[in-house]
Enzyme design. Sequence first.
Site, PDB file in Angstrom:
ATOM      1  N   GLY A 194     -11.193 -10.384 -11.317  1.00 24.87           N
ATOM      2  CA  GLY A 194     -10.833 -11.420 -10.343  1.00 24.87           C
ATOM      3  C   GLY A 194     -10.477 -10.881  -8.972  1.00 24.87           C
TER       4      GLY A 194
ATOM      5  N   CYS B 219      -7.164   9.941  -5.400  1.00 26.11           N
ATOM      6  CA  CYS B 219      -6.174  11.027  -5.379  1.00 26.11           C
ATOM      7  C   CYS B 219      -5.080  10.791  -6.404  1.00 26.11           C
ATOM      8  CB  CYS B 219      -5.554  11.151  -4.001  1.00 26.11           C
ATOM      9  SG  CYS B 219      -6.745  11.583  -2.752  1.00 26.11           S
TER      10      CYS B 219
END
Length: 397
Positions: A204, A329
């Site tokens: 969504g 990261c």
Amino acid sequence: MDSKQKTVYLDNNATTMVAPEVRDVMTPFLCELYGNPSSMHAFGGQVAKFVARAREEVARFVNCSPEEIVFTSCATESDNTAIRGAVEALGEGTKIITTAVEHPAVLQPCRRLKAQGFEEVELPVDSVGQIDLGRLEDEVKSAKKAVVSVMWANNETGTVFPVEKVAEICKAYGATFHTDAVQVAGKLPVDVKKVPVDMLAMSGHKFHAPKGIGILYIRKGAKVRPFMLGGHQEAGRRAGTENVPYIIGLAKACELARLGMDRENERLVRLRDELEAGILATCPNVRVNGDRAHRLSNTLNVSFEYIEGEAIAYHLSDLGICISTGSACASGSLDPSHVIRAMGVPFTAVHGSVRFSLSRYTTEEDIRYTLDNLPKVVRHLREMSPFGPDSDVTTFK
Ligand SMILES: *Cc1c(COP(=O)(O)O)cnc(C)c1O
């Protein structure tokens, strides 16, 4: 970032704004229509009717029947359920075939199954990020039983995969085919009758519904063991009380995406191409990553050679411009993206890759503002960089 500064949000493949229309249809289901759709009483029963209507709208979005839609908590859950559930249903000796450039929500469950003893193959990609269909066919052909997971479009580069052909191959050899279609929702028409996948995942929050609601399409008859065990919700395929407000919002997001898709895509291509052309005209030593002939309308991945994508993103962030680098990261390391690396992008360009991803709410002004600022940032970073086309320093380490 000071609060008066404008925000130019170009990170829509990471998440999107909730559409005001979506928010508005959700609110009555928080404090007024808060019944449990599984309850015996009429107060809950009326909510079940709204959930049923929402399921019909979501089914229309991918052209399936409502019984084939399972609501989940996110696309990560949909991907995990599809892959692990299909492998568990097929049992021992099942081969898992996927690609090297999948989202971690696909790669990690596949690797877990490999650690548990299943054979797993991650198909390599070429320089634009496409798989070799002949290689895929060989892998499917040589398997006794197979579960194939190939994404419909890549989240980092926007490369669109030939899922129709993949589906044909899987069908021909009786393999179960799952596709992560998160990035195509609202950007490409999805029709599971034309592209006969067995399972499909969407999220969504990637197309203007809230975070925390996912779609899992399971073709009628496809064998998938449920992942969440408990109550009998979702026809026994996913236990847990339905997230009613989000399901209602998700259906609205599907409707908006379905009705606006053609017009919106034209606009997005125009803005994205303007951004791309502007960057190529003002910044030397730049390369566009991905398959420009088969690419999502809203996505642009570029490598700025000899500088770090993270540095570009930080500098743009100070100017209110939100983009992302290829690398997730998560571990705090600056490992370059597995997607960009899998494409064999030269190492001088791997670290300098950044992604711009647009949405329905991106404006012409956003693109201009970005093009006004980005070349300056790039020039500044290049001046400070010890690397360059004439540099004899050949490693970043
Ligand atoms: C964002 C994303 C996911 C994960 O979706 P969530 O709903 O955040 O779990 C999976 N696959 C792709 C391609 C994505 O872009």
